[in-house]
Each structure stands twice: as structure tokens, then as C-alpha cells.
Design a protein around this motif. Structure first.
Motif, PDB file in Angstrom:
ATOM      1  N   SER A 288     -31.762  13.370 -40.051  1.00  0.00           N
ATOM      2  CA  SER A 288     -31.524  12.643 -41.297  1.00  0.00           C
ATOM      3  C   SER A 288     -30.949  13.547 -42.377  1.00  0.00           C
ATOM      4  CB  SER A 288     -32.822  11.999 -41.798  1.00  0.00           C
ATOM      5  OG  SER A 288     -33.735  12.981 -42.255  1.00  0.00           O
ATOM      6  N   SER A 289     -31.073  14.868 -42.188  1.00  0.00           N
ATOM      7  CA  SER A 289     -30.524  15.856 -43.120  1.00  0.00           C
ATOM      8  C   SER A 289     -29.180  16.397 -42.639  1.00  0.00           C
ATOM      9  CB  SER A 289     -31.520  17.002 -43.312  1.00  0.00           C
ATOM     10  OG  SER A 289     -32.779  16.537 -43.751  1.00  0.00           O
ATOM     11  N   ASP A 290     -28.578  15.716 -41.651  1.00  0.00           N
ATOM     12  CA  ASP A 290     -27.276  16.110 -41.086  1.00  0.00           C
ATOM     13  C   ASP A 290     -27.313  17.493 -40.440  1.00  0.00           C
ATOM     14  OD1 ASP A 290     -25.992  13.703 -41.811  1.00  0.00           O
ATOM     15  OD2 ASP A 290     -25.678  14.455 -43.844  1.00  0.00           O
ATOM     16  N   ILE A 291     -28.420  17.786 -39.776  1.00  0.00           N
ATOM     17  CA  ILE A 291     -28.560  19.031 -39.019  1.00  0.00           C
ATOM     18  C   ILE A 291     -28.574  18.669 -37.538  1.00  0.00           C
ATOM     19  CG2 ILE A 291     -30.084  20.991 -38.528  1.00  0.00           C
ATOM     20  CD1 ILE A 291     -31.137  20.651 -41.440  1.00  0.00           C
ATOM     21  N   LYS A 292     -27.636  19.237 -36.787  1.00  0.00           N
ATOM     22  CA  LYS A 292     -27.537  18.935 -35.354  1.00  0.00           C
ATOM     23  C   LYS A 292     -28.684  19.584 -34.587  1.00  0.00           C
ATOM     24  CE  LYS A 292     -24.261  20.815 -32.733  1.00  0.00           C
ATOM     25  NZ  LYS A 292     -22.919  21.037 -32.117  1.00  0.00           N
ATOM     26  N   VAL A 293     -29.296  18.826 -33.682  1.00  0.00           N
ATOM     27  CA  VAL A 293     -30.433  19.324 -32.899  1.00  0.00           C
ATOM     28  C   VAL A 293     -29.990  19.533 -31.453  1.00  0.00           C
ATOM     29  CG1 VAL A 293     -32.792  18.872 -32.147  1.00  0.00           C
ATOM     30  CG2 VAL A 293     -32.039  18.088 -34.410  1.00  0.00           C
TER      31      VAL A 293
ATOM     32  N   SER B 213     -24.596  26.390 -43.568  1.00  0.00           N
ATOM     33  CA  SER B 213     -24.924  26.275 -42.140  1.00  0.00           C
ATOM     34  C   SER B 213     -26.284  26.896 -41.847  1.00  0.00           C
ATOM     35  CB  SER B 213     -23.846  26.950 -41.283  1.00  0.00           C
ATOM     36  OG  SER B 213     -22.630  26.258 -41.396  1.00  0.00           O
ATOM     37  N   PRO B 214     -27.355  26.201 -42.196  1.00  0.00           N
ATOM     38  CA  PRO B 214     -28.696  26.724 -41.919  1.00  0.00           C
ATOM     39  C   PRO B 214     -28.990  26.728 -40.418  1.00  0.00           C
ATOM     40  CG  PRO B 214     -28.852  24.489 -42.738  1.00  0.00           C
ATOM     41  CD  PRO B 214     -27.410  24.884 -42.859  1.00  0.00           C
ATOM     42  N   LEU B 215     -29.991  27.487 -40.062  1.00  0.00           N
ATOM     43  CA  LEU B 215     -30.400  27.591 -38.661  1.00  0.00           C
ATOM     44  C   LEU B 215     -31.920  27.495 -38.590  1.00  0.00           C
ATOM     45  CD1 LEU B 215     -29.928  28.227 -35.638  1.00  0.00           C
ATOM     46  CD2 LEU B 215     -29.891  30.665 -36.259  1.00  0.00           C
ATOM     47  N   PHE B 216     -32.398  26.493 -37.852  1.00  0.00           N
ATOM     48  CA  PHE B 216     -33.833  26.303 -37.675  1.00  0.00           C
ATOM     49  C   PHE B 216     -34.194  26.389 -36.197  1.00  0.00           C
ATOM     50  CE2 PHE B 216     -32.711  24.051 -41.569  1.00  0.00           C
ATOM     51  CZ  PHE B 216     -33.630  24.599 -42.459  1.00  0.00           C
ATOM     52  N   LEU B 217     -35.448  26.722 -35.939  1.00  0.00           N
ATOM     53  CA  LEU B 217     -35.945  26.850 -34.572  1.00  0.00           C
ATOM     54  C   LEU B 217     -37.165  25.964 -34.413  1.00  0.00           C
ATOM     55  CD1 LEU B 217     -35.561  28.406 -31.890  1.00  0.00           C
ATOM     56  CD2 LEU B 217     -37.021  30.202 -32.836  1.00  0.00           C
ATOM     57  N   LEU B 218     -37.138  25.069 -33.424  1.00  0.00           N
ATOM     58  CA  LEU B 218     -38.264  24.186 -33.140  1.00  0.00           C
ATOM     59  C   LEU B 218     -38.878  24.587 -31.804  1.00  0.00           C
ATOM     60  CD1 LEU B 218     -36.011  22.438 -34.787  1.00  0.00           C
ATOM     61  CD2 LEU B 218     -37.514  20.547 -34.293  1.00  0.00           C
ATOM     62  N   LEU B 219     -40.164  24.871 -31.804  1.00  0.00           N
ATOM     63  CA  LEU B 219     -40.859  25.309 -30.590  1.00  0.00           C
ATOM     64  C   LEU B 219     -41.772  24.197 -30.097  1.00  0.00           C
ATOM     65  CD1 LEU B 219     -41.771  28.970 -31.662  1.00  0.00           C
ATOM     66  CD2 LEU B 219     -39.685  28.125 -30.566  1.00  0.00           C
ATOM     67  N   ASP B 220     -41.443  23.660 -28.920  1.00  0.00           N
ATOM     68  CA  ASP B 220     -42.189  22.539 -28.356  1.00  0.00           C
ATOM     69  C   ASP B 220     -43.328  23.057 -27.480  1.00  0.00           C
ATOM     70  OD1 ASP B 220     -43.003  20.027 -27.550  1.00  0.00           O
ATOM     71  OD2 ASP B 220     -41.381  19.744 -26.110  1.00  0.00           O
TER      72      ASP B 220
ATOM     73  N   VAL C 127     -46.017  20.722 -37.945  1.00  0.00           N
ATOM     74  CA  VAL C 127     -45.833  19.270 -38.040  1.00  0.00           C
ATOM     75  C   VAL C 127     -46.754  18.594 -37.030  1.00  0.00           C
ATOM     76  CG1 VAL C 127     -43.456  19.366 -38.879  1.00  0.00           C
ATOM     77  CG2 VAL C 127     -43.891  19.392 -36.408  1.00  0.00           C
ATOM     78  N   ASP C 128     -47.022  17.300 -37.256  1.00  0.00           N
ATOM     79  CA  ASP C 128     -47.875  16.560 -36.326  1.00  0.00           C
ATOM     80  C   ASP C 128     -47.242  16.484 -34.942  1.00  0.00           C
ATOM     81  OD1 ASP C 128     -49.926  16.052 -38.147  1.00  0.00           O
ATOM     82  OD2 ASP C 128     -48.935  14.275 -38.922  1.00  0.00           O
ATOM     83  N   HIS C 129     -45.921  16.291 -34.898  1.00  0.00           N
ATOM     84  CA  HIS C 129     -45.203  16.255 -33.625  1.00  0.00           C
ATOM     85  C   HIS C 129     -43.797  16.773 -33.840  1.00  0.00           C
ATOM     86  CE1 HIS C 129     -43.574  14.973 -29.767  1.00  0.00           C
ATOM     87  NE2 HIS C 129     -44.807  14.734 -29.378  1.00  0.00           N
ATOM     88  N   ILE C 130     -43.289  17.497 -32.858  1.00  0.00           N
ATOM     89  CA  ILE C 130     -41.936  18.050 -32.942  1.00  0.00           C
ATOM     90  C   ILE C 130     -40.910  16.943 -33.189  1.00  0.00           C
ATOM     91  CG2 ILE C 130     -40.108  19.134 -31.548  1.00  0.00           C
ATOM     92  CD1 ILE C 130     -42.102  21.115 -32.742  1.00  0.00           C
ATOM     93  N   LYS C 131     -41.168  15.750 -32.661  1.00  0.00           N
ATOM     94  CA  LYS C 131     -40.230  14.639 -32.865  1.00  0.00           C
ATOM     95  C   LYS C 131     -40.080  14.304 -34.346  1.00  0.00           C
ATOM     96  CE  LYS C 131     -42.010  11.688 -29.855  1.00  0.00           C
ATOM     97  NZ  LYS C 131     -42.139  10.457 -29.030  1.00  0.00           N
ATOM     98  N   ASP C 132     -41.166  14.441 -35.110  1.00  0.00           N
ATOM     99  CA  ASP C 132     -41.080  14.191 -36.552  1.00  0.00           C
ATOM    100  C   ASP C 132     -40.056  15.122 -37.190  1.00  0.00           C
ATOM    101  OD1 ASP C 132     -43.174  12.394 -36.194  1.00  0.00           O
ATOM    102  OD2 ASP C 132     -44.712  13.859 -36.747  1.00  0.00           O
ATOM    103  N   ALA C 133     -40.095  16.393 -36.791  1.00  0.00           N
ATOM    104  CA  ALA C 133     -39.167  17.384 -37.345  1.00  0.00           C
ATOM    105  C   ALA C 133     -37.734  17.106 -36.907  1.00  0.00           C
ATOM    106  CB  ALA C 133     -39.589  18.790 -36.920  1.00  0.00           C
ATOM    107  N   ILE C 134     -37.568  16.681 -35.659  1.00  0.00           N
ATOM    108  CA  ILE C 134     -36.215  16.379 -35.164  1.00  0.00           C
ATOM    109  C   ILE C 134     -35.597  15.237 -35.959  1.00  0.00           C
ATOM    110  CG2 ILE C 134     -34.904  15.465 -33.201  1.00  0.00           C
ATOM    111  CD1 ILE C 134     -36.778  17.075 -31.375  1.00  0.00           C
ATOM    112  N   TYR C 135     -36.350  14.175 -36.157  1.00  0.00           N
ATOM    113  CA  TYR C 135     -35.836  13.044 -36.944  1.00  0.00           C
ATOM    114  C   TYR C 135     -35.486  13.486 -38.366  1.00  0.00           C
ATOM    115  CZ  TYR C 135     -37.329   9.774 -33.274  1.00  0.00           C
ATOM    116  OH  TYR C 135     -37.481   9.092 -32.091  1.00  0.00           O
ATOM    117  N   TYR C 136     -36.311  14.357 -38.931  1.00  0.00           N
ATOM    118  CA  TYR C 136     -36.033  14.823 -40.294  1.00  0.00           C
ATOM    119  C   TYR C 136     -34.763  15.677 -40.323  1.00  0.00           C
ATOM    120  CZ  TYR C 136     -36.794  16.402 -45.036  1.00  0.00           C
ATOM    121  OH  TYR C 136     -36.636  16.637 -46.379  1.00  0.00           O
ATOM    122  N   MET C 137     -34.595  16.541 -39.325  1.00  0.00           N
ATOM    123  CA  MET C 137     -33.375  17.348 -39.239  1.00  0.00           C
ATOM    124  C   MET C 137     -32.143  16.449 -39.139  1.00  0.00           C
ATOM    125  SD  MET C 137     -34.147  20.614 -39.280  1.00  0.00           S
ATOM    126  CE  MET C 137     -35.671  21.587 -39.174  1.00  0.00           C
TER     127      MET C 137
END
Length: 244
Positions: free
Chosen positions: A167-172, A95-102, A155-165
Motif C-alpha cells: 500500500s506504500s508502493d514498495i515492491k515485495v 528507494s528504501p530497502l526493508f527486510l521481512l523475516l518469516d 508485527v502480528d503477522h508478516i502478511k500484515d507488513a507485506i500489505y502495508y508495504m
């Protein structure tokens, strides 16, 4: 290196780019021209850099010397790869935990968030290359050194990271007042990426459209919002509470 280094002068910035220094932000005088500046532009086209075009007065404040219309900030940290951090974390944790700052744009808020994130076991902090706060000496100081312990990813855009998360089965999950759901009603025990927004504008509408869930904190007083670093701490510690 424990401080952000300021370099100035077109040739000095070109040499930094040629030697793959981690450039956090480049300030260029509005209307600048000339042969050497054209050479600089060729280097800048090779990668997406955080560039601001500013009046000469701004450059005069940033650099005490002949800056030739160009000042750059070298980051005190090396930025990590999104793919590498996510894959390595998933290999080690269920259960990893990531933080995305927009587009958090206050360096002290950024530093305070990094400090809290490290205390809460965040596995990586993702920021956008353009539009967010640069990594400065104030960021390092406010983070109390935590910035050297948590991978920082650009990342170039936060949306890129969200899509990657996703696709890795990480809930955003987005922290936003634009919902009726309280954070306490969410299951935060599974692999999770939490999105925090800009101090004034909040999370971008285009980002809100693609997250998996939205959640907010209850506000019992008359003021309509919390400081973003305080809100981030409240969200992260609800994650910690659920996982203990």
C-alpha cells in the motif's frame, strides 16, 4: 542494556508487564493454575505476547531460583513501529530497502542477518511476534552491535507488513526456490522489501501467495539450499550492486 535480562516468578513478570517492559518471550509451565496465575493471564490478554508453554524442566534450566512456573525474557532493544519507520524512511529516501523475516528461528542466524542488513543499508527489519527467534544475548553478539543501529519491528503477522508495504508502493520480493526466476533478472533499484523464510520450511505458502515477485539464487553444487543468513547476504548484495 547490552544483554537480555531473564526475570522469573509470577509477580515479577506481572510487574514487568505493568511497567511496559519490552517482553520478548514468556515461558509458562504446562498445566499451571492458581489465583496469581489467573492475574497474570489477565495481563497477557491485553496484548499479543510471544508465549511458549513448556515442561518444568525447561524453566529450571532458564532460571536458577523459584520461578513459580513463569520465566520471561526482556529484550535488549526497543521495537519500532512499522508505520513510523516506513513513513519516515520514505520521506528521506526514494528507494528504501526493508527486510521481512518469516519465522527465522535460530538466534545466531538472526544476528548474522542483522549484521549484513546494516552493512547493506537496510532501513528496517520486520519480524513476527510469535514463532520467530527471540532477541537474545547471542543475537546481539552475532550482530556485532548492528541490532542497535537498524530498527527492528514486530508485527502480528508478516502478511500484515507485506500489505502495508504494498500500500506504500514498495515492491515485495520473496527469496524462494519455488520459482524459475533468478534474482539477477529482477529490478531491485526501486523501493523494495525482501522476504526471507524459515531455515527448514522456507517462506509460508500463505505469504508466497501475496508477494509481488519471487526470486532464487543459482545453486551450482549438489546441496539443495544455502544457510538462510548466507542466502540473505547474497540477495542483499545484489540489491547493493544494482543501486551503486
Amino acid at each position: 542494556m547490552t544483554d537480555t535480562t531473564t526475570i522469573f516468578g509470577i509477580r515479577a513478570v506481572i510487574e514487568a508487564l505493568q511497567n511496559n517492559k519490552t517482553i520478548d518471550k514468556i515461558f509458562i509451565q504446562k498445566g499451571l493454575s492458581g489465583h496469581l496465575f489467573q492475574e497474570l493471564q489477565q495481563h497477557l490478554k491485553q496484548e499479543s505476547y510471544n508465549i511458549s508453554y513448556v515442561p518444568v524442566e525447561k524453566l529450571n534450566r532458564l532460571a536458577k531460583g523459584n520461578h513459580q512456573g513463569v520465566v520471561a525474557k526482556i529484550s535488549p532493544v526497543e521495537f519500532a513501529s512499522l508505520e513510523e519507520v516506513v513513513s519516515q524512511t520514505l520521506e528521506k529516501k526514494t528507494s528504501p530497502l526493508f527486510l521481512l523475516l518469516d519465522q527465522i528461528d535460530d538466534v545466531r542466524n538472526f544476528g548474522a542477518i542483522i549484521r549484513t542488513a546494516e552493512c547493506c543499508g537496510v532501513d528496517g527489519i520486520i519480524i513476527q511476534k510469535k514463532g520467530g527467534a527471540p532477541v537474545t544475548a547471542d543475537t546481539v553478539k552475532t550482530s556485532a552491535g548492528a541490532i542497535f543501529k537498524v530498527p527492528i519491528i514486530k508485527v502480528d503477522h508478516i502478511k500484515d507488513a507485506i500489505y502495508y508495504m504494498q500500500s506504500s508502493d514498495i515492491k515485495v520480493v520473496a527469496a524462494t526456490e519455488k520459482t524459475d526466476d533468478l534474482i539477477y533478472s529482477k529490478d531491485l533499484s526501486q523501493p523494495l522489501a525482501l522476504v526471507m523464510g524459515n531455515e527448514g520450511k522456507g517462506i509460508s505458502p500463505s505469504v508466497l501467495k501475496i508477494v509481488d515477485e519471487k526470486a532464487k539464487l543459482p545453486l551450482m553444487g549438489t546441496i539443495g539450499s544455502l544457510n538462510v543468513s548466507v542466502a540473505c547476504g547474497a540477495f542483499l548484495y545484489e540489491v547493493v550492486r544494482q543501486r551503486l
